[in-house]
Write a protein that holds these residues in place. Sequence first.
Motif, PDB file in Angstrom:
ATOM      1  N   THR A  15       0.833  -1.203   0.000  1.00 54.46           N
ATOM      2  CA  THR A  15       0.000   0.000   0.000  1.00 54.46           C
ATOM      3  C   THR A  15       0.869   1.255   0.000  1.00 54.46           C
ATOM      4  O   THR A  15       2.088   1.190   0.148  1.00 54.46           O
ATOM      5  CB  THR A  15      -0.934   0.034   1.222  1.00 54.46           C
ATOM      6  OG1 THR A  15      -0.155   0.228   2.408  1.00 54.46           O
ATOM      7  CG2 THR A  15      -1.736  -1.240   1.351  1.00 54.46           C
ATOM      8  N   LEU A  19      -3.271   6.333  -0.282  1.00 52.26           N
ATOM      9  CA  LEU A  19      -4.419   5.566  -0.754  1.00 52.26           C
ATOM     10  C   LEU A  19      -5.426   5.315   0.367  1.00 52.26           C
ATOM     11  O   LEU A  19      -5.097   5.380   1.546  1.00 52.26           O
ATOM     12  CB  LEU A  19      -3.954   4.235  -1.351  1.00 52.26           C
ATOM     13  CG  LEU A  19      -3.008   4.344  -2.542  1.00 52.26           C
ATOM     14  CD1 LEU A  19      -2.594   2.959  -3.018  1.00 52.26           C
ATOM     15  CD2 LEU A  19      -3.660   5.124  -3.687  1.00 52.26           C
ATOM     16  N   PHE A  20      -6.646   4.985  -0.030  1.00 52.27           N
ATOM     17  CA  PHE A  20      -7.700   4.697   0.929  1.00 52.27           C
ATOM     18  C   PHE A  20      -7.369   3.459   1.760  1.00 52.27           C
ATOM     19  O   PHE A  20      -6.936   2.448   1.225  1.00 52.27           O
ATOM     20  CB  PHE A  20      -9.018   4.484   0.173  1.00 52.27           C
ATOM     21  CG  PHE A  20     -10.160   4.004   1.032  1.00 52.27           C
ATOM     22  CD1 PHE A  20     -10.676   4.808   2.038  1.00 52.27           C
ATOM     23  CD2 PHE A  20     -10.715   2.754   0.824  1.00 52.27           C
ATOM     24  CE1 PHE A  20     -11.736   4.374   2.827  1.00 52.27           C
ATOM     25  CE2 PHE A  20     -11.773   2.305   1.604  1.00 52.27           C
ATOM     26  CZ  PHE A  20     -12.279   3.116   2.611  1.00 52.27           C
ATOM     27  N   SER A  21      -7.549   3.557   3.064  1.00 50.31           N
ATOM     28  CA  SER A  21      -7.337   2.460   4.014  1.00 50.31           C
ATOM     29  C   SER A  21      -5.948   1.824   3.860  1.00 50.31           C
ATOM     30  O   SER A  21      -5.820   0.626   3.579  1.00 50.31           O
ATOM     31  CB  SER A  21      -8.421   1.395   3.832  1.00 50.31           C
ATOM     32  OG  SER A  21      -8.465   0.517   4.922  1.00 50.31           O
ATOM     33  N   ASP A  26     -10.150  -2.266   4.311  1.00 51.58           N
ATOM     34  CA  ASP A  26     -11.344  -1.588   4.798  1.00 51.58           C
ATOM     35  C   ASP A  26     -12.435  -2.583   5.209  1.00 51.58           C
ATOM     36  O   ASP A  26     -12.690  -3.567   4.506  1.00 51.58           O
ATOM     37  CB  ASP A  26     -11.869  -0.671   3.690  1.00 51.58           C
ATOM     38  CG  ASP A  26     -13.196  -0.050   4.029  1.00 51.58           C
ATOM     39  OD1 ASP A  26     -13.265   0.689   5.020  1.00 51.58           O
ATOM     40  OD2 ASP A  26     -14.172  -0.318   3.300  1.00 51.58           O
ATOM     41  N   THR A  29     -15.174  -3.191   2.647  1.00 46.29           N
ATOM     42  CA  THR A  29     -14.776  -4.113   1.580  1.00 46.29           C
ATOM     43  C   THR A  29     -14.912  -5.556   2.047  1.00 46.29           C
ATOM     44  O   THR A  29     -15.427  -6.418   1.327  1.00 46.29           O
ATOM     45  CB  THR A  29     -13.323  -3.828   1.152  1.00 46.29           C
ATOM     46  OG1 THR A  29     -13.261  -2.523   0.557  1.00 46.29           O
ATOM     47  CG2 THR A  29     -12.828  -4.858   0.157  1.00 46.29           C
ATOM     48  N   GLY A  50      -8.608   0.951  -5.930  1.00 48.62           N
ATOM     49  CA  GLY A  50      -7.600   1.199  -4.899  1.00 48.62           C
ATOM     50  C   GLY A  50      -6.372   0.337  -5.141  1.00 48.62           C
ATOM     51  O   GLY A  50      -5.927   0.178  -6.277  1.00 48.62           O
ATOM     52  N   TYR A  51      -5.838  -0.260  -4.071  1.00 52.34           N
ATOM     53  CA  TYR A  51      -4.640  -1.098  -4.270  1.00 52.34           C
ATOM     54  C   TYR A  51      -4.971  -2.545  -4.638  1.00 52.34           C
ATOM     55  O   TYR A  51      -4.093  -3.388  -4.685  1.00 52.34           O
ATOM     56  CB  TYR A  51      -3.691  -1.011  -3.070  1.00 52.34           C
ATOM     57  CG  TYR A  51      -4.299  -1.205  -1.694  1.00 52.34           C
ATOM     58  CD1 TYR A  51      -4.518  -2.472  -1.176  1.00 52.34           C
ATOM     59  CD2 TYR A  51      -4.612  -0.088  -0.898  1.00 52.34           C
ATOM     60  CE1 TYR A  51      -5.047  -2.638   0.093  1.00 52.34           C
ATOM     61  CE2 TYR A  51      -5.140  -0.242   0.367  1.00 52.34           C
ATOM     62  CZ  TYR A  51      -5.354  -1.524   0.870  1.00 52.34           C
ATOM     63  OH  TYR A  51      -5.875  -1.695   2.138  1.00 52.34           O
ATOM     64  N   ASP A  71      -9.047   2.480 -11.694  1.00 52.04           N
ATOM     65  CA  ASP A  71      -9.062   3.544 -10.686  1.00 52.04           C
ATOM     66  C   ASP A  71      -8.559   4.813 -11.347  1.00 52.04           C
ATOM     67  O   ASP A  71      -7.731   4.759 -12.271  1.00 52.04           O
ATOM     68  CB  ASP A  71      -8.174   3.170  -9.499  1.00 52.04           C
ATOM     69  CG  ASP A  71      -8.516   3.968  -8.238  1.00 52.04           C
ATOM     70  OD1 ASP A  71      -9.064   3.366  -7.290  1.00 52.04           O
ATOM     71  OD2 ASP A  71      -8.241   5.186  -8.201  1.00 52.04           O
ATOM     72  N   ASP A  73      -6.765   7.084  -9.832  1.00 51.39           N
ATOM     73  CA  ASP A  73      -5.502   7.466  -9.201  1.00 51.39           C
ATOM     74  C   ASP A  73      -4.351   6.619  -9.761  1.00 51.39           C
ATOM     75  O   ASP A  73      -4.356   5.394  -9.612  1.00 51.39           O
ATOM     76  CB  ASP A  73      -5.617   7.258  -7.692  1.00 51.39           C
ATOM     77  CG  ASP A  73      -4.397   7.748  -6.918  1.00 51.39           C
ATOM     78  OD1 ASP A  73      -3.336   7.978  -7.532  1.00 51.39           O
ATOM     79  OD2 ASP A  73      -4.510   7.883  -5.686  1.00 51.39           O
ATOM     80  N   ALA A  76      -2.757   4.300  -7.194  1.00 53.94           N
ATOM     81  CA  ALA A  76      -3.577   3.124  -6.928  1.00 53.94           C
ATOM     82  C   ALA A  76      -3.391   2.080  -8.020  1.00 53.94           C
ATOM     83  O   ALA A  76      -3.253   0.880  -7.733  1.00 53.94           O
ATOM     84  CB  ALA A  76      -5.053   3.519  -6.818  1.00 53.94           C
TER      85      ALA A  76
END
Length: 200
Positions: A15, A19-21, A26, A29, A50-51, A71, A73, A76
């Motif tokens: 990660t 990035l998110f979480s 998460d 998820t 995300g990742y 994504d 990003d 990501a």
Amino acid sequence: MIERTINGIDLKMHTESSLFSPNDIDKGTIAMLSKIQFHSGQKILDLGCGYGVVGIYAAQFSGAENVTMADCDPVAVEMAKKNAVYNGFEAIHIFQSDGFTSVGEHDFDLILSNPPYHADFHVPKKFIEGGFQHLKYGGSFVMVTKRYEWYKNKLATVFGGVKVIEENGYYIFISQKRFARKKMMKEKPKMSKKLQRKYG
């Protein structure tokens, strides 16, 4: 690196702090993945990947060649590609896309998304409307959020219905792109009474 076992599937994820979480997968998820049955050969899109948790998890069942991850990003996307290779699923299709702008396929069996929880619904609105267009008939759109009313109403409006599952403070929304109704019988042409007596 995050090491997690979800429903018996071992995942190892690189990660980035942006990035998110970034410190753990998460909970939303995980809740979503616990409620979805994946099958071999399903064509799957992880939207806003995300990742890469959802797509890499799904590849364990459907086959990496049947999974697409996207994504907006670039960081990501880079992490998702790295994690796909690290977990042995380098055949997953992973690319940068702002929603569906770079997603050319329109016949997914399953589209999954954990959208950002912003007050502005611009992103999930694009995801839901685009999701309907990119599913095959009979395919399902699955989204997990902490918010209820707007998502329920929007999905019901676009898809004609939505199933909602509450799990650990999250709402998992499942909507199916239903088959178009077909007329089972054509209207019989009207006949005169004389013909009706003759052929009736």
